[in-house]
Design a protein around this motif. Sequence first.
Motif, mmCIF file in Angstrom:
data_model
loop_
_atom_site.group_PDB
_atom_site.id
_atom_site.type_symbol
_atom_site.label_atom_id
_atom_site.label_comp_id
_atom_site.label_asym_id
_atom_site.label_seq_id
_atom_site.Cartn_x
_atom_site.Cartn_y
_atom_site.Cartn_z
ATOM 1 N N GLY A 57 35.486 -33.693 43.218
ATOM 2 C CA GLY A 57 36.163 -33.578 41.932
ATOM 3 C C GLY A 57 35.621 -34.571 40.912
ATOM 4 N N LEU A 59 36.870 -36.867 37.434
ATOM 5 C CA LEU A 59 37.859 -37.349 36.489
ATOM 6 C C LEU A 59 37.189 -37.531 35.138
ATOM 7 N N HIS A 69 41.577 -34.010 35.747
ATOM 8 C CA HIS A 69 40.947 -33.861 37.059
ATOM 9 C C HIS A 69 40.400 -32.447 37.160
ATOM 10 N N SER A 71 38.344 -29.810 39.653
ATOM 11 C CA SER A 71 37.867 -29.555 41.005
ATOM 12 C C SER A 71 37.969 -28.075 41.310
ATOM 13 N N ARG A 75 41.370 -27.241 36.451
ATOM 14 C CA ARG A 75 41.603 -28.483 35.721
ATOM 15 C C ARG A 75 43.087 -28.837 35.758
ATOM 16 N N ILE A 78 46.316 -35.426 34.741
ATOM 17 C CA ILE A 78 46.873 -36.502 35.554
ATOM 18 C C ILE A 78 48.040 -37.151 34.805
ATOM 19 N N LEU A 130 45.349 -42.824 42.685
ATOM 20 C CA LEU A 130 45.657 -41.423 42.375
ATOM 21 C C LEU A 130 46.328 -40.772 43.572
ATOM 22 N N ASN A 133 48.138 -35.936 41.837
ATOM 23 C CA ASN A 133 47.850 -35.755 40.404
ATOM 24 C C ASN A 133 48.641 -36.710 39.512
#
Length: 374
Positions: A57, A59, A69, A71, A75, A78, A130, A133
């Motif tokens: 992923g 950031l 984030h 991945s 999307r 956070i 982290l 999320n």
Amino acid sequence: MRNSVFISCLFVVMFHYSCAQNIENQASKAENIPFSAELLIDEMQIPWGMAFLPDGGILVAEKSGELLHFSNEKRTTILNTPKVYVRGQGGLMDIELHPDYKNNGWIYISYASSEGEGKGGHTALMRAKLKDNKLINNELLYKAGPNTTKGQHFGSRIEFDNNGYLFLSIGERGARDENPQDITRDGGKIYRFNDDGSIPKDNPFVGAKGAKTAIYSYGHRNPQGLVKHPETGEIWDHEHGPRGGDEINIIKKGANYGWPVVTYGINYSGTEITNKTEMKGMEPPIHYWVPSIAPSGMTFVTSDKYGADWKGSLLVGSLAFQYLERLELNGKKVTSREKLMDGMGRVRDVKEGPDGLIYVAVEGKGVYKLVPKK
């Protein structure tokens, strides 16, 4: 008198331009580009910083304050990010993982904060972890002060060296005559911390009366590039000059990089700042740009993905001319420049990912992945 001042300033401009416009300062358009630019993350306004997670992923910090984030083409925003003071060049800026992130989970973030003394804001450094999320265990590690409502020169980049020390760049906040040459004041500095935010005992100004003991080097203007050399372990920075005089420097302990006592630039009005480009006791840049490209983001190419010519190159984003620049190096000397992604937008950040590919954050577009041509 006016004519003499004009002639003097014109001479300075012509002198700087002629000195700079050799092979080291001639960016040519690439003829055989070894990649195609694929838009990986779209619809971003000012993607300021990027960090690559072990799970693949990414950031991405948006200047407005959002931490994204990305991945598997998904999307996620956070939560529990720091309260950001958004003004001018300030906002949510850089993001960097601890070198031992897999074991300790620490993420480091630089941002403009209104905490502390005075109205406005100044650059701050925090760390967090982290989970689901959301940022947790948020810790404020450093907050520059005093606050100011000026909108310029917050910096800011984060980098770790081979010994685990954390480096942070902070711009001089538009107070060039007060901050960069004064070690008792924040701004116009490169700082060095232990990874928990404490001050290393061997920092150069520990014990100096009134000094900000986090300072590692000073005399900087607005450093928006900070990267570790993959072979020597040295920390390299680049910083914005005024009108002309953007610089690349190799950061040395306790060194003075000269701003505004020496510079290859002039005021935006065309008037002279100083007639000195070098002075005893002040570190000269290893490279400078005239005219300014407004550099932001910087990475070394260490992989073989783009061919032998690219390996060992330095990549730098240009805000002013909206391209990615590749600088070939012979040791510490820039030998040639190449213009890439010309006209695609203001390049804010560039990073080599753990997969050996180059990722480029472009304002108003998003994050591009440079896919090597077969």
